[in-house]
Design an enzyme around this catalytic site. Structure first.
Site, PDB file in Angstrom:
ATOM      1  N   ILE A  14       1.334  -0.855   0.028  1.00 18.06           N
ATOM      2  CA  ILE A  14       0.389  -0.013  -0.474  1.00 18.06           C
ATOM      3  C   ILE A  14       0.704   0.906  -0.072  1.00 18.06           C
ATOM      4  CG2 ILE A  14      -1.700   1.440   1.741  1.00 18.06           C
ATOM      5  CD1 ILE A  14      -2.656  -1.425   0.250  1.00 18.06           C
ATOM      6  N   GLU A  33      10.475   2.764   6.251  1.00 19.57           N
ATOM      7  CA  GLU A  33      10.311   1.122   6.301  1.00 19.57           C
ATOM      8  C   GLU A  33      10.739   1.255   8.021  1.00 19.57           C
ATOM      9  OE1 GLU A  33       7.621  -1.128   5.646  1.00 19.57           O
ATOM     10  OE2 GLU A  33       9.370  -2.121   7.998  1.00 19.57           O
ATOM     11  N   THR A  42       2.371  -8.340   5.798  1.00 22.38           N
ATOM     12  CA  THR A  42       1.276  -9.040   5.496  1.00 22.38           C
ATOM     13  C   THR A  42       1.708  -8.701   4.250  1.00 22.38           C
ATOM     14  OG1 THR A  42      -0.059  -8.000   7.436  1.00 22.38           O
ATOM     15  CG2 THR A  42      -1.881  -8.478   5.470  1.00 22.38           C
ATOM     16  N   SER A  47      -2.246 -14.567  -0.711  1.00 21.11           N
ATOM     17  CA  SER A  47      -2.958 -15.225  -1.194  1.00 21.11           C
ATOM     18  C   SER A  47      -2.449 -14.640  -2.771  1.00 21.11           C
ATOM     19  CB  SER A  47      -4.787 -15.313  -1.836  1.00 21.11           C
ATOM     20  OG  SER A  47      -4.806 -16.391  -0.596  1.00 21.11           O
ATOM     21  N   GLY A  48      -2.056 -12.748  -2.886  1.00 16.40           N
ATOM     22  CA  GLY A  48      -2.290 -12.022  -4.018  1.00 16.40           C
ATOM     23  C   GLY A  48      -2.822 -12.371  -5.898  1.00 16.40           C
ATOM     24  N   HIS A  51      -8.547  -9.834  -7.557  1.00 21.19           N
ATOM     25  CA  HIS A  51      -9.942 -10.296  -7.583  1.00 21.19           C
ATOM     26  C   HIS A  51     -10.743  -8.961  -8.250  1.00 21.19           C
ATOM     27  CE1 HIS A  51      -9.351 -12.651  -3.424  1.00 21.19           C
ATOM     28  NE2 HIS A  51      -9.182 -11.494  -2.715  1.00 21.19           N
ATOM     29  N   VAL A 176       9.196   4.564  12.582  1.00 18.93           N
ATOM     30  CA  VAL A 176       9.162   5.446  13.678  1.00 18.93           C
ATOM     31  C   VAL A 176       8.987   5.460  15.163  1.00 18.93           C
ATOM     32  CG1 VAL A 176       7.218   7.215  12.999  1.00 18.93           C
ATOM     33  CG2 VAL A 176       7.831   6.933  11.421  1.00 18.93           C
ATOM     34  N   LYS A 254     -13.599 -15.779   3.908  1.00 21.57           N
ATOM     35  CA  LYS A 254     -12.802 -15.282   2.431  1.00 21.57           C
ATOM     36  C   LYS A 254     -12.277 -16.064   1.875  1.00 21.57           C
ATOM     37  CE  LYS A 254     -14.901 -10.514   2.499  1.00 21.57           C
ATOM     38  NZ  LYS A 254     -15.986 -10.360   2.089  1.00 21.57           N
ATOM     39  N   SER A 344      -8.043  -7.660   3.053  1.00 20.74           N
ATOM     40  CA  SER A 344      -8.027  -8.328   1.562  1.00 20.74           C
ATOM     41  C   SER A 344     -10.001  -8.013   1.467  1.00 20.74           C
ATOM     42  CB  SER A 344      -7.915  -9.893   0.865  1.00 20.74           C
ATOM     43  OG  SER A 344      -8.623 -10.358   0.022  1.00 20.74           O
TER      44      SER A 344
HETATM   45  C1  LIG Z   1      -4.009 -14.163   4.297  1.00 22.58           C
HETATM   46  C2  LIG Z   1      -4.501 -13.004   3.624  1.00 22.58           C
HETATM   47  C3  LIG Z   1      -4.586 -13.731   2.645  1.00 22.58           C
HETATM   48  C4  LIG Z   1      -4.917 -12.554   1.893  1.00 22.58           C
HETATM   49  N1  LIG Z   1      -5.421 -12.382  -0.066  1.00 22.58           N
HETATM   50  C5  LIG Z   1      -5.148 -11.426  -0.423  1.00 22.58           C
HETATM   51  C6  LIG Z   1      -5.550 -11.011  -2.145  1.00 22.58           C
HETATM   52  O1  LIG Z   1      -5.692 -12.106  -2.794  1.00 22.58           O
HETATM   53  N2  LIG Z   1      -5.901 -10.143  -2.581  1.00 22.58           N
HETATM   54  C7  LIG Z   1      -6.239  -9.144  -1.698  1.00 22.58           C
HETATM   55  O2  LIG Z   1      -6.696  -7.942  -2.252  1.00 22.58           O
HETATM   56  N3  LIG Z   1      -5.616  -9.092  -0.731  1.00 22.58           N
HETATM   57  C8  LIG Z   1      -5.456  -9.777  -0.055  1.00 22.58           C
HETATM   58  N4  LIG Z   1      -4.683  -9.629   1.118  1.00 22.58           N
HETATM   59  C9  LIG Z   1      -4.615  -8.764   1.719  1.00 22.58           C
HETATM   60  C10 LIG Z   1      -2.912  -8.089   1.173  1.00 22.58           C
HETATM   61  O3  LIG Z   1      -1.979  -9.030   2.174  1.00 22.58           O
HETATM   62  C11 LIG Z   1      -3.092  -6.252   2.686  1.00 22.58           C
HETATM   63  O4  LIG Z   1      -4.594  -5.875   2.739  1.00 22.58           O
HETATM   64  C12 LIG Z   1      -1.683  -6.102   1.961  1.00 22.58           C
HETATM   65  O5  LIG Z   1      -0.929  -6.735   1.971  1.00 22.58           O
HETATM   66  C13 LIG Z   1      -1.717  -5.244   3.119  1.00 22.58           C
HETATM   67  O6  LIG Z   1      -0.738  -4.471   2.639  1.00 22.58           O
HETATM   68  P1  LIG Z   1       0.265  -2.592   3.575  1.00 22.58           P
HETATM   69  O7  LIG Z   1       1.213  -2.068   3.113  1.00 22.58           O
HETATM   70  O8  LIG Z   1      -1.275  -2.075   3.948  1.00 22.58           O
HETATM   71  O9  LIG Z   1       1.162  -3.803   5.191  1.00 22.58           O
HETATM   72  P2  LIG Z   1       2.744  -4.430   5.238  1.00 22.58           P
HETATM   73  O10 LIG Z   1       2.231  -5.528   3.976  1.00 22.58           O
HETATM   74  O11 LIG Z   1       1.928  -4.916   6.790  1.00 22.58           O
HETATM   75  O12 LIG Z   1       2.469  -3.309   5.511  1.00 22.58           O
HETATM   76  C14 LIG Z   1       3.185  -2.303   6.586  1.00 22.58           C
HETATM   77  C15 LIG Z   1       4.368  -1.594   6.702  1.00 22.58           C
HETATM   78  O13 LIG Z   1       4.356  -0.943   7.893  1.00 22.58           O
HETATM   79  C16 LIG Z   1       5.444  -1.266   7.935  1.00 22.58           C
HETATM   80  N5  LIG Z   1       4.914  -0.364   9.813  1.00 22.58           N
HETATM   81  C17 LIG Z   1       4.606  -0.798  10.886  1.00 22.58           C
HETATM   82  N6  LIG Z   1       5.306   0.447  12.217  1.00 22.58           N
HETATM   83  C18 LIG Z   1       5.558   1.041  11.665  1.00 22.58           C
HETATM   84  C19 LIG Z   1       6.675   1.690  11.551  1.00 22.58           C
HETATM   85  N7  LIG Z   1       6.479   2.377  13.590  1.00 22.58           N
HETATM   86  N8  LIG Z   1       7.308   2.862  11.677  1.00 22.58           N
HETATM   87  C20 LIG Z   1       8.122   2.240   9.650  1.00 22.58           C
HETATM   88  N9  LIG Z   1       6.927   1.668   9.173  1.00 22.58           N
HETATM   89  C21 LIG Z   1       6.453   0.455  10.379  1.00 22.58           C
HETATM   90  C22 LIG Z   1       5.834  -2.526   8.746  1.00 22.58           C
HETATM   91  O14 LIG Z   1       6.991  -3.414   9.093  1.00 22.58           O
HETATM   92  C23 LIG Z   1       5.172  -3.060   7.245  1.00 22.58           C
HETATM   93  O15 LIG Z   1       6.425  -3.061   6.326  1.00 22.58           O
HETATM   94  C24 LIG Z   1      -4.942 -10.463   2.277  1.00 22.58           C
HETATM   95  C25 LIG Z   1      -4.276 -11.294   3.212  1.00 22.58           C
HETATM   96  C26 LIG Z   1      -3.907 -12.274   4.322  1.00 22.58           C
HETATM   97  C27 LIG Z   1      -4.183 -12.165   5.239  1.00 22.58           C
END
Ligand SMILES: Cc1cc2nc3c(=O)[nH]c(=O)nc-3n(C[C@H](O)[C@H](O)[C@H](O)COP(=O)(O)OP(=O)(O)OC[C@H]3O[C@@H](n4cnc5c(N)ncnc54)[C@H](O)[C@@H]3O)c2cc1C
Length: 384
Positions: A14, A33, A42, A47-48, A51, A176, A254, A344
């Site tokens: 994200i 990061e 996450t 599942s990557g 959808h 942070v 889901k 997701s």
């Molecule tokens: C089992 C499962 C299956 C899924 N399948 C799907 C799918 O098929 N399709 C789909 O669309 N979505 C899917 N999702 C959802 C998707 O994986 C997540 O929505 C997405 O990966 C979230 O990304 P993110 O960047 O928000 O979070 P993250 O990948 O967790 O990234 C957040 C980052 O913030 C950093 N961070 C945290 N605190 C701090 C701090 N204090 N200072 C600096 N950095 C910090 C962390 O280290 C991390 O790298 C699934 C999720 C799960 C759990």
């Protein structure tokens, strides 16, 4: 102390999506990061799947961003080289009750904006013709032909590479620790000892987005966990399914799947376990390992779960009150934008989430397009 216009906290998919899209504007952009590499949380445990968009409840933000995001992936596929595969999603029903949900999901898909040509409902005979290994007890299925499999960590790296190509800065090992607002700008202290000064903060910290918001003095929401574990089978099992085979999501939870992976392995899972500690969101357990075996066997009786060669785990960060994406500025500060509750389909929605965040930024400050923005990102390694 270095000054920036915008600071993104979080180097998951994200944060990366927002960075890639924001870098097309004339802004000094920094991403912080905590880990030593991007996409280790996450973003590495899911599942990557982009959808098709028939599952989210109509009217929710995640339903509309899933649909918009899926369409915007075509721009990313055109502009950047990353591994992906267009693949059918097959949602399998085992009885009359589940078949009712198949019809309901079809209707939801239409309400969510899918075209009738993207979905079809097939009977048991056609299902077994397409997927010969599926349980003989299956009575029919919904097939969606507009899903795309991606490798979320690889895509995250490509998105960040493109943002950096367009002058964004990525700081790793930069957790942070403290945020203060001083004279219309945030002062952000990190574990590296840096002090970052930024006009905007975009909070994309995954499971810790609520912690970051409270750190800044904006306790608008809380997040809870729902961990999902998977088993990955050896490449000898490739071909056991031809599409991403789902259990009915509105009955079994889901996204429970048996799926081909982009690396040639087969993915089985995920489970759904509420309320795990935030620092155990990537844990795998013996109990769920066995349960995943049962899921695999229910869908594909001939599957050889003894061919498990890896395990995987991740947790959905859920905002429990609205149970939707929480993408909004802090109640008291339009310069602090939360991008939280990223369960997701956040990967599927990622490009549209980035567009949505840019709209929120533009509500308070006009952004000007960079004349030298380069949308292209080429892979050095061959991808096909
Ligand atoms: C089992 C499962 C299956 C899924 N399948 C799907 C799918 O098929 N399709 C789909 O669309 N979505 C899917 N999702 C959802 C998707 O994986 C997540 O929505 C997405 O990966 C979230 O990304 P993110 O960047 O928000 O979070 P993250 O990948 O967790 O990234 C957040 C980052 O913030 C950093 N961070 C945290 N605190 C701090 C701090 N204090 N200072 C600096 N950095 C910090 C962390 O280290 C991390 O790298 C699934 C999720 C799960 C759990």
């Amino acid at each position: 102390m270095k000054k920036y216009d915008i600071c993104i906290i979080g180097g998951g998919i994200i944060g990366a999506s927002i960075a890639r899209e924001l870098a097309k504007y004339n802004v000094d952009l920094v991403i912080l990061e905590a880990n030593s590499r991007v996409a280790l949380e996450t973003t590495s445990g899911n599942s990557g799947l982009v959808h098709g968009g028939f599952d989210p409840t109509p009217g929710r933000l995640n339903a509309s961003l899933n649909q918009k995001g899926k369409l915007r992936y075509e721009d990313w596929i055109r502009d950047m080289e990353f591994p992906y595969l267009r693949i059918d999603s097959t949602v399998v029903a085992f009885n009359k009750e589940e078949m009712k949900h198949i019809y309901m999901l079809y209707d939801r898909g239409i309400t969510n904006g899918l075209k009738p040509s993207e979905m079809e409902i097939i009977d048991s005979k056609e299902l077994h013709r397409r997927e010969p290994n599926i349980s003989k007890e299956a009575v029919g299925a919904l097939v969606c032909n507009s899903s795309i499999a991606v490798d979320a960590p690889e895509l995250t790296k490509v998105l960040f590479s493109n943002a950096i190509r367009n002058k964004a800065e990525l700081h790793v090992n930069s957790k942070v620790l403290e945020i203060k607002k001083i004279n219309d700008a945030f002062e952000i202290k990190t574990s590296k000892g840096e002090i970052i000064n930024s006009k905007f903060i975009i909070n994309a910290a995954g499971h810790y987005a609520d912690v970051i918001a409270k750190m800044a003095g904006y306790p608008d929401f809380n997040l809870v966990t729902k961990r999902g574990e998977y088993r990955i089978l050896e490449k000898t099992e490739a071909g056991i399914v031809n599409s991403v085979v789902f259990m009915v999501p509105t009955i079994h939870g889901k996204g429970v799947i048996v799926s081909p992976m982009l690396n040639g392995h087969v993915l089985v899972g995920p489970t759904a376990e509420d309320g795990v500690p935030k620092d155990e969101t990537r844990l795998v357990t013996q109990k769920q390992f066995d349960f995943i075996g049962d899921i695999g066997k229910k869908l594909i009786p001939s599957i050889n779960m003894n061919k498990t060669c890896m395990t995987l785990s991740g947790s959905r960060p859920i905002e429990p009150i609205e149970n939707d994406f929480w993408i909004k500025p802090a109640k008291d500060d339009n310069y602090f934008i939360n991008v939280a509750g990223m369960k997701s389909p956040a990967i599927a929605s990622a490009p549209a989430i980035a567009d949505y965040v840019i709209e929120l930024v533009e509500k308070v400050e006009k952004l000007n397009k960079r004349k030298d923005w380069n949308p292209k990102e080429k892979s050095i390694l061959p991808l096909s």
